[in-house]
Design an enzyme around this catalytic site. Structure first.
Site, short mmCIF file in Angstrom:
data_model
loop_
_atom_site.label_atom_id
_atom_site.label_comp_id
_atom_site.label_asym_id
_atom_site.label_seq_id
_atom_site.Cartn_x
_atom_site.Cartn_y
_atom_site.Cartn_z
N SER A 127 41.51 17.22 35.96
CA SER A 127 39.35 17.59 36.46
C SER A 127 39.02 16.76 37.71
O SER A 127 38.65 15.38 36.93
CB SER A 127 38.08 18.56 35.19
OG SER A 127 36.98 17.74 35.87
N TYR A 152 36.13 16.46 25.84
CA TYR A 152 36.66 17.01 26.53
C TYR A 152 36.83 16.28 28.11
O TYR A 152 38.27 15.73 28.35
CB TYR A 152 35.60 18.02 27.74
CG TYR A 152 35.73 18.54 28.79
CD1 TYR A 152 37.55 19.99 28.66
CD2 TYR A 152 35.60 18.70 29.71
CE1 TYR A 152 37.76 19.87 29.64
CE2 TYR A 152 36.23 19.22 31.17
CZ TYR A 152 37.43 20.14 31.34
OH TYR A 152 38.16 20.39 32.18
N LYS A 156 40.90 14.37 29.52
CA LYS A 156 41.52 15.03 30.44
C LYS A 156 41.80 13.49 31.68
O LYS A 156 42.77 13.04 31.51
CB LYS A 156 40.74 15.28 31.62
CG LYS A 156 39.99 16.64 31.50
CD LYS A 156 41.57 17.59 31.36
CE LYS A 156 40.89 18.72 31.47
NZ LYS A 156 42.59 20.09 31.54
C1 UD1 Z 1 31.76 21.47 34.06
C2 UD1 Z 1 32.73 19.91 33.96
C3 UD1 Z 1 34.16 20.09 34.41
C4 UD1 Z 1 34.85 20.73 34.25
C5 UD1 Z 1 34.53 23.00 34.57
C6 UD1 Z 1 34.66 23.98 34.56
C7 UD1 Z 1 31.59 17.98 33.28
C8 UD1 Z 1 30.69 17.04 33.98
N1 UD1 Z 1 31.85 19.42 33.98
O1 UD1 Z 1 31.29 21.52 35.11
O2 UD1 Z 1 34.47 18.82 34.29
O3 UD1 Z 1 35.95 21.70 34.48
O4 UD1 Z 1 32.72 22.71 33.91
O5 UD1 Z 1 34.93 24.22 33.23
O6 UD1 Z 1 32.22 17.89 32.77
N2 UD1 Z 1 24.29 25.65 36.76
C9 UD1 Z 1 23.26 26.17 36.25
N3 UD1 Z 1 22.41 26.47 35.29
C10 UD1 Z 1 23.93 27.26 34.42
C11 UD1 Z 1 25.14 26.89 34.31
C12 UD1 Z 1 25.14 25.83 35.46
O7 UD1 Z 1 22.43 25.80 37.21
O8 UD1 Z 1 23.98 28.08 33.56
C13 UD1 Z 1 25.01 24.19 37.93
C14 UD1 Z 1 24.83 22.90 36.29
O9 UD1 Z 1 23.65 22.23 36.40
C15 UD1 Z 1 26.29 22.16 37.95
C16 UD1 Z 1 26.53 23.59 38.27
O10 UD1 Z 1 25.93 24.82 37.86
O11 UD1 Z 1 25.06 22.07 38.76
C17 UD1 Z 1 28.02 23.92 38.04
O12 UD1 Z 1 28.18 24.04 36.56
P1 UD1 Z 1 28.97 24.40 35.99
O13 UD1 Z 1 29.84 25.14 35.94
O14 UD1 Z 1 28.65 24.47 33.91
O15 UD1 Z 1 30.18 23.60 36.40
P2 UD1 Z 1 30.56 21.75 36.26
O16 UD1 Z 1 29.15 20.98 35.12
O17 UD1 Z 1 30.29 21.36 37.19
#
Ligand code: UD1
Length: 342
Positions: A127, A152, A156
């Site tokens: 990842s 997590y 990785k």
């Molecule tokens: C996370 C994990 C990554 C993993 C991926 C898929 C970390 C730092 N990141 O990525 O390793 O491979 O999930 O499972 O460990 N967001 C919102 N509202 C929400 C959900 C998310 O604003 O309800 C935003 C988050 O702040 C982020 C973006 O959307 O900026 C993407 O979030 P998310 O889909 O959870 O993925 P990552 O955190 O990038």
């Protein structure tokens, strides 16, 4: 072609899409899953899409060394793609031992079983989390890894190291490719397989689609004061079918002996940064739905901006992301509607 690929965690979100693409490319596939974090929906969907009612399914817990060994005894495995792992960042912070035990033990058992049978090709699903908060974007494979922000993420990084060391000591028995995924989103165009989170989704796109369908009241956008053009985080959202295809390119590269080193690493991303707000707006526009959302405080552990430089994968594997974010968001919405029976 008569080559067999074992897909551990093959009934999950990424595993099911990869299975479809491997079958389309002519590989024999053995799906192995313990269904600890998914049900049979996607496995059934894969059979429907591919018309392969006979697709082998093994209910295996790779944390059990004997069970892992038995699979390698039963099938002539040329390559294994290892997905079987827990993946919820927040849960891993609350239950680190559960994550270290499951994610490390299962991988150790797979590697031992592969070695005991004389070796094979190993594709590990890593990842972008291994880059932590990068000093410079986009990140290349040479970008230094940083301490992960969660157990997590640590699993990785640790699995990458375990694999590298084991390949090195295997005297050519093991060859491996590490794929570092950015943010996989979307669903198969058939809407028969897709992401199926248990409980409240942690990831952005399932939360968006569940809000749009009415399962969640309101999407919280975590943070609007980041040092980015619109204040929200930047990510590299990669279409799940594009991502799945990268696995076929990687497996074929290993099988055909085209590797330049015994352990190679590739970023799997689009090279295109998209902000949370841009993604939300694109979802509304392309699907013609209004989303209830609000700004909320930053989520602890989130990085400000990360996206891939996918040049190496483009050049070396001949793989390239082809889908637009709009196409991907359409597919994600079609899948959510399919789940709701609409
Ligand atoms: C996370 C994990 C990554 C993993 C991926 C898929 C970390 C730092 N990141 O990525 O390793 O491979 O999930 O499972 O460990 N967001 C919102 N509202 C929400 C959900 C998310 O604003 O309800 C935003 C988050 O702040 C982020 C973006 O959307 O900026 C993407 O979030 P998310 O889909 O959870 O993925 P990552 O955190 O990038």
């Amino acid at each position: 072609m008569d080559k067999t690929v074992l897909v551990s965690g093959g009934a999950g979100f990424i595993g099911s899409h990869v299975t479809v693409e491997l079958l389309a490319a002519g590989y024999n596939v053995v799906v192995a899953d313990n269904f600890s974090n998914c049900d049979r929906t996607c496995f059934e969907g894969v059979k429907k899409i591919t018309g392969r009612e006979d697709l082998p399914l093994e209910v295996v817990d790779f944390c059990n060394a004997d069970e892992a060994k038995a699979i390698f005894e039963k099938y002539p495995i040329d390559a294994v793609i290892h997905f079987a792992a827990f993946k919820a960042v927040g849960e891993s912070v609350a239950k680190p031992l559960m994550y270290y035990k499951n994610n490390l033990q299962s991988f150790l058992n797979v590697l031992q079983a592969a070695l005991d049978k004389g070796g094979c090709n190993v594709l590990f699903s890593s990842s972008a989390t291994v880059y932590g908060e990068p000093d410079k974007v986009p990140v290349t494979e040479e970008t230094p890894r940083k301490p992960a922000t969660s157990p997590y993420g640590n699993t990785k990084t640790m699995c990458e190291d375990i694999l590298r060391d084991t390949v090195k000591a295997s005297e050519g028995k093991l060859k491996s490719i590490l794929l570092r995924y950015f943010n996989p989103i979307g669903a198969h165009p058939s809407a028969l397989i897709g992401e199926l989170p248990r409980g409240v989704p942690n990831n952005l796109v399932p939360f968006i689609t569940q809000t749009a369908i009415g399962k969640r009241e309101c999407l919280s956008i975590f943070g609007n004061d980041y040092p980015t053009p619109d204040g929200t985080c930047l990510r590299d959202y990669i279409d799940i079918v594009d991502l799945a295809k990268a696995h076929v390119f990687a497996v074929t590269r290993m099988m055909e002996g085209k590797m330049k080193q015994d352990c190679e690493v590739f970023n799997v991303g689009t090279g295109r940064p998209v902000s949370v707000l841009e993604l939300v707006n694109a979802f509304e526009k392309v699907n013609g739905v209004k989303l209830n959302w609000k700004f909320a405080p930053r989520r602890p552990g989130d990085v400000t901006a990360i996206w891939a430089d996918p040049t190496l994968a483009n050049r070396e594997m001949g793989w390239k992301a082809t889908r637009t974010v709009e196409e991907t968001l359409k597919a994600a919405w079609a899948w959510e509607k399919h789940l709701a029976g609409k």
